[in-house]
Design a protein around this motif. Structure first.
Motif, mmCIF file in Angstrom:
data_model
loop_
_atom_site.group_PDB
_atom_site.id
_atom_site.type_symbol
_atom_site.label_atom_id
_atom_site.label_comp_id
_atom_site.label_asym_id
_atom_site.label_seq_id
_atom_site.Cartn_x
_atom_site.Cartn_y
_atom_site.Cartn_z
ATOM 1 N N UNK A 90 38.435 25.463 -11.135
ATOM 2 C CA UNK A 90 37.714 24.339 -10.544
ATOM 3 C C UNK A 90 36.326 24.217 -11.156
ATOM 4 N N UNK A 91 36.000 23.001 -11.645
ATOM 5 C CA UNK A 91 34.648 22.694 -12.110
ATOM 6 C C UNK A 91 33.791 22.406 -10.884
ATOM 7 N N UNK A 92 32.816 23.272 -10.614
ATOM 8 C CA UNK A 92 32.054 23.162 -9.371
ATOM 9 C C UNK A 92 31.100 21.968 -9.369
ATOM 10 N N UNK A 93 30.768 21.441 -10.551
ATOM 11 C CA UNK A 93 29.880 20.278 -10.618
ATOM 12 C C UNK A 93 30.622 18.991 -10.318
ATOM 13 N N UNK A 94 31.870 18.875 -10.834
ATOM 14 C CA UNK A 94 32.634 17.627 -10.673
ATOM 15 C C UNK A 94 33.706 17.723 -9.602
ATOM 16 N N UNK A 95 34.086 18.943 -9.232
ATOM 17 C CA UNK A 95 35.167 19.130 -8.271
ATOM 18 C C UNK A 95 36.542 19.062 -8.889
ATOM 19 N N UNK A 96 36.636 18.793 -10.189
ATOM 20 C CA UNK A 96 37.925 18.665 -10.873
ATOM 21 C C UNK A 96 38.605 20.022 -11.001
ATOM 22 N N UNK A 97 39.919 20.059 -10.698
ATOM 23 C CA UNK A 97 40.691 21.289 -10.802
ATOM 24 C C UNK A 97 41.736 21.157 -11.897
ATOM 25 N N UNK A 98 41.904 22.251 -12.671
ATOM 26 C CA UNK A 98 42.857 22.257 -13.779
ATOM 27 C C UNK A 98 43.679 23.536 -13.715
ATOM 28 N N UNK A 99 44.987 23.406 -13.855
ATOM 29 C CA UNK A 99 45.867 24.574 -13.920
ATOM 30 C C UNK A 99 46.046 24.955 -15.383
ATOM 31 N N UNK A 100 45.746 26.188 -15.704
ATOM 32 C CA UNK A 100 45.879 26.622 -17.100
ATOM 33 C C UNK A 100 46.720 27.882 -17.161
ATOM 34 N N UNK A 101 47.247 28.147 -18.351
ATOM 35 C CA UNK A 101 48.151 29.278 -18.549
ATOM 36 C C UNK A 101 47.379 30.592 -18.621
ATOM 37 N N UNK A 102 47.917 31.606 -17.946
ATOM 38 C CA UNK A 102 47.295 32.930 -18.036
ATOM 39 C C UNK A 102 47.424 33.507 -19.443
ATOM 40 N N UNK A 103 48.495 33.158 -20.164
ATOM 41 C CA UNK A 103 48.716 33.709 -21.509
ATOM 42 C C UNK A 103 47.652 33.241 -22.503
ATOM 43 N N UNK A 104 47.093 32.046 -22.259
ATOM 44 C CA UNK A 104 46.056 31.514 -23.163
ATOM 45 C C UNK A 104 44.793 31.195 -22.375
ATOM 46 N N UNK A 105 44.510 32.023 -21.370
ATOM 47 C CA UNK A 105 43.423 31.739 -20.430
ATOM 48 C C UNK A 105 42.077 31.564 -21.128
ATOM 49 N N UNK A 106 41.696 32.487 -22.007
ATOM 50 C CA UNK A 106 40.369 32.440 -22.621
ATOM 51 C C UNK A 106 40.214 31.189 -23.478
ATOM 52 N N UNK A 107 41.238 30.871 -24.276
ATOM 53 C CA UNK A 107 41.159 29.691 -25.148
ATOM 54 C C UNK A 107 41.064 28.405 -24.326
ATOM 55 N N UNK A 108 41.839 28.319 -23.262
ATOM 56 C CA UNK A 108 41.817 27.097 -22.446
ATOM 57 C C UNK A 108 40.531 27.010 -21.617
ATOM 58 N N UNK A 109 40.006 28.163 -21.205
ATOM 59 C CA UNK A 109 38.728 28.162 -20.489
ATOM 60 C C UNK A 109 37.610 27.686 -21.426
ATOM 61 N N UNK A 110 37.691 28.083 -22.684
ATOM 62 C CA UNK A 110 36.685 27.660 -23.663
ATOM 63 C C UNK A 110 36.707 26.135 -23.818
ATOM 64 N N UNK A 111 37.904 25.533 -23.805
ATOM 65 C CA UNK A 111 38.013 24.078 -23.939
ATOM 66 C C UNK A 111 37.420 23.383 -22.711
ATOM 67 N N UNK A 112 37.572 23.993 -21.534
ATOM 68 C CA UNK A 112 36.975 23.408 -20.327
ATOM 69 C C UNK A 112 35.444 23.418 -20.401
ATOM 70 N N UNK A 113 34.902 24.370 -21.103
ATOM 71 C CA UNK A 113 33.446 24.486 -21.234
ATOM 72 C C UNK A 113 32.875 23.399 -22.139
ATOM 73 N N UNK A 114 33.691 22.904 -23.063
ATOM 74 C CA UNK A 114 33.196 21.961 -24.073
ATOM 75 C C UNK A 114 32.796 20.631 -23.432
#
Length: 423
Positions: free
Chosen positions: A399-423
Protein backbone atom coordinates in the motif's frame (compact mmCIF):
# COMPACT_ATOMS: atom_id res chain seq x y z
CA UNK A 1 20.12 6.63 43.96
CA UNK A 2 20.04 6.89 40.18
CA UNK A 3 23.18 7.88 38.29
CA UNK A 4 22.72 11.03 36.20
CA UNK A 5 24.69 12.58 33.38
CA UNK A 6 27.70 14.72 34.47
CA UNK A 7 27.15 18.48 34.55
CA UNK A 8 28.06 20.18 31.30
CA UNK A 9 27.40 17.14 29.11
CA UNK A 10 24.37 16.01 27.13
CA UNK A 11 22.74 12.96 25.60
CA UNK A 12 21.98 13.37 21.91
CA UNK A 13 18.84 11.29 21.46
CA UNK A 14 17.10 9.88 18.37
CA UNK A 15 15.27 12.77 16.76
CA UNK A 16 18.19 15.05 17.64
CA UNK A 17 20.99 12.88 16.26
CA UNK A 18 19.51 13.13 12.76
CA UNK A 19 20.02 16.92 12.93
CA UNK A 20 23.66 16.37 13.86
CA UNK A 21 24.08 13.90 11.00
CA UNK A 22 22.58 16.39 8.54
CA UNK A 23 24.94 19.16 9.68
CA UNK A 24 27.93 16.84 9.52
CA UNK A 25 27.02 15.67 6.01
CA UNK A 26 26.70 19.30 4.87
CA UNK A 27 30.09 20.16 6.36
CA UNK A 28 31.72 17.10 4.80
CA UNK A 29 30.27 17.91 1.38
CA UNK A 30 31.41 21.53 1.60
CA UNK A 31 34.90 20.43 2.70
CA UNK A 32 35.04 18.13 -0.33
CA UNK A 33 34.12 21.00 -2.64
CA UNK A 34 36.94 23.08 -1.16
CA UNK A 35 39.33 20.08 -1.34
CA UNK A 36 39.82 19.57 2.41
CA UNK A 37 40.44 16.02 3.64
CA UNK A 38 39.44 14.58 7.01
CA UNK A 39 41.93 14.02 9.83
CA UNK A 40 41.20 12.28 13.15
CA UNK A 41 43.45 12.81 16.16
CA UNK A 42 43.41 11.19 19.66
CA UNK A 43 40.91 12.22 22.32
CA UNK A 44 43.81 13.02 24.67
CA UNK A 45 47.33 14.33 24.08
CA UNK A 46 50.42 15.05 26.17
CA UNK A 47 49.71 18.13 28.29
CA UNK A 48 52.87 19.78 26.98
CA UNK A 49 51.26 20.05 23.53
CA UNK A 50 48.66 22.50 24.82
CA UNK A 51 51.07 24.35 27.11
CA UNK A 52 53.28 25.10 24.12
CA UNK A 53 50.66 25.22 21.39
CA UNK A 54 47.77 27.07 23.03
CA UNK A 55 49.78 29.21 25.44
CA UNK A 56 50.16 29.12 29.21
CA UNK A 57 48.57 32.58 29.60
CA UNK A 58 45.24 31.50 28.09
CA UNK A 59 42.10 30.70 30.07
CA UNK A 60 42.05 27.27 28.44
CA UNK A 61 45.41 26.27 29.92
CA UNK A 62 45.08 28.12 33.21
CA UNK A 63 41.50 27.19 34.12
CA UNK A 64 39.71 24.87 31.72
CA UNK A 65 41.78 21.80 30.83
CA UNK A 66 40.95 18.30 32.03
CA UNK A 67 44.43 17.02 32.90
CA UNK A 68 45.37 13.73 34.55
CA UNK A 69 48.29 11.35 35.03
CA UNK A 70 48.16 7.87 33.57
CA UNK A 71 49.59 4.82 35.34
CA UNK A 72 52.99 5.57 33.88
CA UNK A 73 53.05 9.01 35.48
CA UNK A 74 52.64 10.84 32.16
CA UNK A 75 50.67 14.11 32.15
CA UNK A 76 47.82 13.85 29.66
CA UNK A 77 45.00 16.24 28.77
CA UNK A 78 41.62 15.69 27.17
CA UNK A 79 41.64 17.68 23.94
CA UNK A 80 40.36 21.26 24.64
CA UNK A 81 40.79 22.55 21.06
CA UNK A 82 41.59 21.17 17.64
CA UNK A 83 44.43 23.11 16.04
CA UNK A 84 47.35 22.02 18.24
CA UNK A 85 46.61 18.28 17.80
CA UNK A 86 46.28 18.69 14.02
CA UNK A 87 49.57 20.58 13.83
CA UNK A 88 51.23 17.97 16.05
CA UNK A 89 50.06 15.26 13.63
CA UNK A 90 51.17 17.38 10.65
CA UNK A 91 54.70 17.58 12.11
CA UNK A 92 54.90 14.01 13.41
CA UNK A 93 53.74 12.50 10.12
CA UNK A 94 55.91 14.86 8.02
CA UNK A 95 52.93 16.09 6.04
CA UNK A 96 55.03 19.11 5.06
CA UNK A 97 56.76 16.73 2.63
CA UNK A 98 53.61 15.75 0.77
CA UNK A 99 53.59 16.68 -2.95
CA UNK A 100 50.24 18.49 -2.76
CA UNK A 101 50.60 21.73 -0.83
CA UNK A 102 49.09 23.41 1.06
CA UNK A 103 47.81 20.55 3.20
CA UNK A 104 44.09 21.20 3.68
CA UNK A 105 42.39 19.30 6.51
CA UNK A 106 39.07 19.20 8.35
CA UNK A 107 37.92 17.39 11.48
CA UNK A 108 34.95 16.60 13.68
CA UNK A 109 36.15 16.13 17.25
CA UNK A 110 34.91 16.08 20.82
CA UNK A 111 36.48 18.80 22.97
CA UNK A 112 36.60 19.16 26.75
CA UNK A 113 36.77 22.40 28.73
CA UNK A 114 35.94 22.92 32.38
CA UNK A 115 33.84 26.08 32.20
CA UNK A 116 30.44 27.18 33.46
CA UNK A 117 27.75 25.41 31.42
CA UNK A 118 25.14 27.61 29.78
CA UNK A 119 22.82 27.58 26.78
CA UNK A 120 24.66 26.06 23.82
CA UNK A 121 27.92 25.77 25.77
CA UNK A 122 28.99 22.51 27.38
CA UNK A 123 32.03 21.02 29.08
CA UNK A 124 32.06 18.30 26.45
CA UNK A 125 31.24 19.64 23.00
CA UNK A 126 31.77 18.78 19.35
CA UNK A 127 33.79 20.99 17.06
CA UNK A 128 34.01 21.14 13.29
CA UNK A 129 37.28 22.66 12.24
CA UNK A 130 39.43 23.35 9.21
CA UNK A 131 43.20 23.83 8.97
CA UNK A 132 45.21 24.87 5.90
CA UNK A 133 48.98 24.48 6.34
CA UNK A 134 51.75 25.52 3.98
CA UNK A 135 50.58 28.73 2.32
CA UNK A 136 51.09 32.38 3.22
CA UNK A 137 48.79 33.55 0.42
CA UNK A 138 46.08 35.86 1.85
CA UNK A 139 43.69 34.24 -0.63
CA UNK A 140 43.62 31.10 1.50
CA UNK A 141 42.60 33.22 4.50
CA UNK A 142 39.61 34.33 2.46
CA UNK A 143 38.98 30.74 1.33
CA UNK A 144 38.86 29.44 4.90
CA UNK A 145 36.49 32.22 5.94
CA UNK A 146 34.29 31.69 2.87
CA UNK A 147 34.02 27.97 3.63
CA UNK A 148 32.55 28.50 7.08
CA UNK A 149 30.37 31.42 5.95
CA UNK A 150 28.94 29.25 3.17
CA UNK A 151 28.29 26.42 5.64
CA UNK A 152 26.20 28.70 7.84
CA UNK A 153 24.32 30.10 4.86
CA UNK A 154 23.64 26.69 3.28
CA UNK A 155 22.22 25.52 6.61
CA UNK A 156 19.85 28.48 6.56
CA UNK A 157 21.40 31.03 8.94
CA UNK A 158 20.89 34.63 7.84
CA UNK A 159 21.49 36.74 10.93
CA UNK A 160 25.24 36.30 11.17
CA UNK A 161 28.08 38.80 11.22
CA UNK A 162 31.74 38.33 10.29
CA UNK A 163 34.23 40.34 12.38
CA UNK A 164 37.89 40.44 11.37
CA UNK A 165 41.13 41.96 12.62
CA UNK A 166 44.85 41.74 11.99
CA UNK A 167 47.20 40.80 14.82
CA UNK A 168 50.21 41.56 12.62
CA UNK A 169 53.55 39.82 12.28
CA UNK A 170 56.18 39.46 15.01
CA UNK A 171 57.59 42.95 14.51
CA UNK A 172 54.13 44.56 14.61
CA UNK A 173 53.11 42.60 17.69
CA UNK A 174 56.31 43.53 19.51
CA UNK A 175 55.63 47.23 18.92
CA UNK A 176 52.02 46.79 20.02
CA UNK A 177 53.11 44.80 23.08
CA UNK A 178 55.36 47.64 24.22
CA UNK A 179 52.53 50.13 23.76
CA UNK A 180 50.12 47.96 25.75
CA UNK A 181 52.58 47.55 28.60
CA UNK A 182 53.08 51.30 28.79
CA UNK A 183 49.31 51.79 28.70
CA UNK A 184 48.33 49.28 31.40
CA UNK A 185 51.37 49.24 33.71
CA UNK A 186 50.60 52.40 35.76
CA UNK A 187 47.15 51.08 36.77
CA UNK A 188 47.55 47.31 36.45
CA UNK A 189 46.72 46.90 40.16
CA UNK A 190 43.12 47.88 39.28
CA UNK A 191 42.79 44.77 37.11
CA UNK A 192 42.14 41.15 38.03
CA UNK A 193 44.95 38.80 38.99
CA UNK A 194 44.85 37.11 35.56
CA UNK A 195 45.46 40.44 33.81
CA UNK A 196 48.27 41.27 36.23
CA UNK A 197 49.96 37.98 35.38
CA UNK A 198 49.49 38.56 31.65
CA UNK A 199 51.04 42.03 31.61
CA UNK A 200 54.60 40.72 31.29
CA UNK A 201 53.88 37.46 29.48
CA UNK A 202 51.30 38.54 26.90
CA UNK A 203 49.61 41.91 27.45
CA UNK A 204 47.36 41.41 24.41
CA UNK A 205 45.53 38.78 26.49
CA UNK A 206 44.35 41.62 28.77
CA UNK A 207 42.14 42.84 25.92
CA UNK A 208 40.31 39.51 26.01
CA UNK A 209 39.52 39.70 29.74
CA UNK A 210 35.86 39.12 30.63
CA UNK A 211 36.07 40.59 34.16
CA UNK A 212 37.62 43.95 33.29
CA UNK A 213 36.07 44.54 29.87
CA UNK A 214 34.33 47.73 31.13
CA UNK A 215 37.47 49.30 32.62
CA UNK A 216 38.16 52.71 31.12
CA UNK A 217 41.68 51.68 30.05
CA UNK A 218 40.18 48.97 27.87
CA UNK A 219 38.36 51.59 25.83
CA UNK A 220 41.52 53.66 25.27
CA UNK A 221 43.99 50.79 24.78
CA UNK A 222 46.30 51.13 21.74
CA UNK A 223 44.92 49.41 18.65
CA UNK A 224 47.04 46.78 16.92
CA UNK A 225 46.05 48.36 13.61
CA UNK A 226 48.07 51.46 14.57
CA UNK A 227 51.23 49.34 14.88
CA UNK A 228 51.03 47.20 11.76
CA UNK A 229 54.17 47.51 9.64
CA UNK A 230 53.89 47.90 5.88
CA UNK A 231 53.99 44.17 5.21
CA UNK A 232 51.31 43.32 7.78
CA UNK A 233 49.12 46.20 6.64
CA UNK A 234 49.40 45.13 2.99
CA UNK A 235 48.55 41.54 3.95
CA UNK A 236 45.42 42.63 5.81
CA UNK A 237 44.32 44.85 2.92
CA UNK A 238 44.65 41.89 0.56
CA UNK A 239 42.51 39.68 2.80
CA UNK A 240 39.83 42.37 2.89
CA UNK A 241 40.01 42.74 -0.87
CA UNK A 242 39.50 38.99 -1.41
CA UNK A 243 36.55 38.94 0.99
CA UNK A 244 35.00 41.82 -0.93
CA UNK A 245 35.65 40.00 -4.21
CA UNK A 246 33.76 37.00 -2.77
CA UNK A 247 30.92 39.33 -1.72
CA UNK A 248 31.40 38.42 1.93
CA UNK A 249 30.43 41.30 4.21
CA UNK A 250 32.66 41.96 7.21
CA UNK A 251 33.30 44.40 10.04
CA UNK A 252 36.82 45.32 11.21
CA UNK A 253 37.17 45.24 15.01
CA UNK A 254 40.64 46.24 16.27
CA UNK A 255 39.84 44.82 19.75
CA UNK A 256 39.38 41.27 18.45
CA UNK A 257 42.33 39.23 19.72
CA UNK A 258 40.88 35.67 20.09
CA UNK A 259 41.52 33.46 23.09
CA UNK A 260 44.61 31.53 21.99
CA UNK A 261 48.22 32.65 21.92
CA UNK A 262 49.15 31.16 18.55
CA UNK A 263 47.24 33.64 16.37
CA UNK A 264 48.91 36.30 14.19
CA UNK A 265 47.91 38.28 11.10
CA UNK A 266 44.27 37.45 10.26
CA UNK A 267 41.90 36.80 13.17
CA UNK A 268 38.15 36.45 12.80
CA UNK A 269 34.92 35.56 14.55
CA UNK A 270 31.44 34.87 13.23
CA UNK A 271 28.61 35.98 15.50
CA UNK A 272 24.86 35.52 15.62
CA UNK A 273 22.69 38.62 15.51
CA UNK A 274 19.51 36.61 16.08
CA UNK A 275 17.20 38.09 18.68
CA UNK A 276 17.21 36.13 21.92
CA UNK A 277 20.30 34.10 21.04
CA UNK A 278 22.03 35.12 24.28
CA UNK A 279 24.82 37.30 25.61
CA UNK A 280 27.59 35.13 24.16
CA UNK A 281 27.07 35.53 20.43
CA UNK A 282 30.22 33.95 18.99
CA UNK A 283 29.54 30.94 16.76
CA UNK A 284 32.98 30.43 15.25
CA UNK A 285 36.51 31.70 15.71
CA UNK A 286 39.73 31.32 13.81
CA UNK A 287 42.76 32.93 12.31
CA UNK A 288 46.30 32.60 11.06
CA UNK A 289 48.95 30.92 13.21
CA UNK A 290 52.32 31.29 11.44
CA UNK A 291 54.92 29.98 13.89
CA UNK A 292 52.90 27.22 15.55
CA UNK A 293 54.42 24.46 13.41
CA UNK A 294 57.94 25.57 14.39
CA UNK A 295 56.89 25.76 18.06
CA UNK A 296 55.88 22.10 17.86
CA UNK A 297 59.11 20.95 16.22
CA UNK A 298 58.40 21.31 12.51
CA UNK A 299 59.85 23.48 9.76
CA UNK A 300 58.78 27.08 9.21
CA UNK A 301 55.21 26.67 7.94
CA UNK A 302 52.32 29.15 7.78
CA UNK A 303 48.82 28.02 8.70
CA UNK A 304 45.26 29.22 9.13
CA UNK A 305 42.07 27.60 10.40
CA UNK A 306 38.87 27.86 12.39
CA UNK A 307 36.79 25.89 14.86
CA UNK A 308 33.04 26.01 15.41
CA UNK A 309 30.84 24.36 18.01
CA UNK A 310 28.05 22.20 16.61
CA UNK A 311 26.04 22.89 19.77
CA UNK A 312 26.28 26.66 19.22
CA UNK A 313 25.31 26.19 15.58
CA UNK A 314 22.19 24.24 16.56
CA UNK A 315 21.28 26.96 19.08
CA UNK A 316 21.63 29.60 16.35
CA UNK A 317 19.39 27.59 14.01
CA UNK A 318 16.77 27.41 16.76
CA UNK A 319 17.04 31.16 17.41
CA UNK A 320 16.29 31.84 13.73
CA UNK A 321 13.54 29.18 13.64
CA UNK A 322 15.37 27.23 10.93
CA UNK A 323 14.09 23.69 10.39
CA UNK A 324 16.55 21.43 8.62
CA UNK A 325 15.17 19.11 5.91
CA UNK A 326 16.08 15.95 7.82
CA UNK A 327 14.89 12.79 6.07
CA UNK A 328 13.20 10.44 8.55
CA UNK A 329 10.82 8.55 6.26
CA UNK A 330 10.79 4.75 6.27
CA UNK A 331 10.64 3.06 2.85
CA UNK A 332 8.62 0.01 3.86
CA UNK A 333 6.94 -1.40 6.97
CA UNK A 334 5.83 -5.03 6.98
CA UNK A 335 2.51 -5.97 8.58
CA UNK A 336 2.17 -9.72 9.13
CA UNK A 337 -0.90 -11.86 9.88
CA UNK A 338 -0.06 -15.35 11.11
CA UNK A 339 3.07 -17.06 12.35
CA UNK A 340 4.34 -18.23 8.96
CA UNK A 341 3.88 -14.73 7.50
CA UNK A 342 5.74 -13.18 10.45
CA UNK A 343 8.65 -15.50 9.87
CA UNK A 344 8.72 -14.71 6.13
CA UNK A 345 8.81 -10.92 6.65
CA UNK A 346 12.20 -11.30 8.38
CA UNK A 347 13.63 -12.36 5.01
CA UNK A 348 11.73 -9.73 3.04
CA UNK A 349 12.94 -6.88 5.25
CA UNK A 350 16.52 -8.08 4.87
CA UNK A 351 16.16 -8.27 1.07
CA UNK A 352 15.10 -4.60 0.92
CA UNK A 353 17.84 -3.47 3.31
CA UNK A 354 20.51 -5.16 1.20
CA UNK A 355 19.26 -3.16 -1.80
CA UNK A 356 19.62 0.15 0.05
CA UNK A 357 16.04 0.62 1.27
CA UNK A 358 15.03 1.24 4.87
CA UNK A 359 12.69 -1.43 6.16
CA UNK A 360 11.15 -2.47 9.47
CA UNK A 361 8.60 -4.90 10.88
CA UNK A 362 6.71 -5.62 14.09
CA UNK A 363 8.69 -7.17 16.94
CA UNK A 364 6.02 -6.76 19.65
CA UNK A 365 3.49 -9.37 18.46
CA UNK A 366 0.92 -6.61 18.00
CA UNK A 367 -2.49 -6.84 16.34
CA UNK A 368 -2.86 -5.69 12.72
CA UNK A 369 -4.36 -2.30 13.67
CA UNK A 370 -1.48 -1.61 16.07
CA UNK A 371 1.03 -2.56 13.37
CA UNK A 372 -0.51 -0.01 10.99
CA UNK A 373 -0.32 2.64 13.72
CA UNK A 374 3.37 1.81 14.14
CA UNK A 375 3.85 2.29 10.38
CA UNK A 376 2.20 5.72 10.64
CA UNK A 377 4.44 6.77 13.54
CA UNK A 378 7.49 5.72 11.53
CA UNK A 379 6.23 7.73 8.53
CA UNK A 380 6.38 4.71 6.22
CA UNK A 381 6.07 5.37 2.48
CA UNK A 382 4.73 1.85 1.86
CA UNK A 383 3.15 -0.80 4.04
CA UNK A 384 3.51 -4.39 2.83
CA UNK A 385 0.80 -6.70 4.23
CA UNK A 386 1.42 -10.43 4.26
CA UNK A 387 -0.92 -13.12 5.66
CA UNK A 388 -0.57 -16.87 5.69
CA UNK A 389 -3.06 -17.18 2.82
CA UNK A 390 -1.14 -14.67 0.66
CA UNK A 391 2.04 -16.52 1.53
CA UNK A 392 0.62 -19.72 0.05
CA UNK A 393 -0.28 -17.81 -3.12
CA UNK A 394 3.19 -16.19 -3.16
CA UNK A 395 1.64 -12.71 -3.22
CA UNK A 396 2.01 -9.68 -0.99
CA UNK A 397 -0.13 -6.52 -0.89
CA UNK A 398 1.79 -3.24 -0.92
CA UNK A 399 0.00 0.00 0.00
CA UNK A 400 1.24 3.47 -0.98
CA UNK A 401 0.53 5.45 2.18
CA UNK A 402 0.47 8.80 0.35
CA UNK A 403 -2.10 7.82 -2.30
CA UNK A 404 -3.82 4.88 -0.62
CA UNK A 405 -3.27 2.76 -3.75
CA UNK A 406 -2.75 -0.97 -3.12
CA UNK A 407 -0.86 -3.33 -5.43
CA UNK A 408 -0.46 -7.10 -5.22
CA UNK A 409 3.02 -8.18 -6.23
CA UNK A 410 4.82 -11.50 -6.48
CA UNK A 411 6.98 -12.66 -3.59
CA UNK A 412 9.38 -14.28 -6.09
CA UNK A 413 10.20 -10.87 -7.62
CA UNK A 414 9.37 -8.73 -4.59
CA UNK A 415 12.46 -6.48 -4.60
CA UNK A 416 12.30 -5.74 -8.34
CA UNK A 417 8.58 -4.96 -8.24
CA UNK A 418 8.97 -2.86 -5.09
CA UNK A 419 11.66 -0.86 -6.89
CA UNK A 420 9.20 -0.14 -9.74
CA UNK A 421 6.63 1.10 -7.21
CA UNK A 422 9.21 3.56 -5.91
CA UNK A 423 9.79 5.08 -9.36
Amino acid sequence: MSIQIPRGTQDILPGQSEIWQYIESKARDLSRRYQYSEIRTPLFEHTELFLRGVGDTTDIVQKEMYTFQDRGGRDLTLRPEGTAPVVRSYVENKMFGLPNQPVKLFYFAQMFRYERPQAGRYRQFVQFGVEALGSSDPAIDAEVISLVMNLYKELGLRKIKLVINSLGDKESRTAHRDALMSHFSPRISEFCSDCQNRLEKNPMRILDCKKDREHELMKTAPSILEYLNNESSAYFEKVKQYLSDLEIEFVVDPTLVRGLDYYNHTAFEIMSDAEGFGAITTLCGGGRYNGLVEELGGPETPGIGFGLSIERLISALAAENVTLPVETQLDCYFVALGDAAKDYTVKLAQALRLQGYSADRDYQDRKVKAQFKAADRLNAKFVAVLGDDELKEKKISVKNMATGEQTAISLDSFVDEFRRLQA
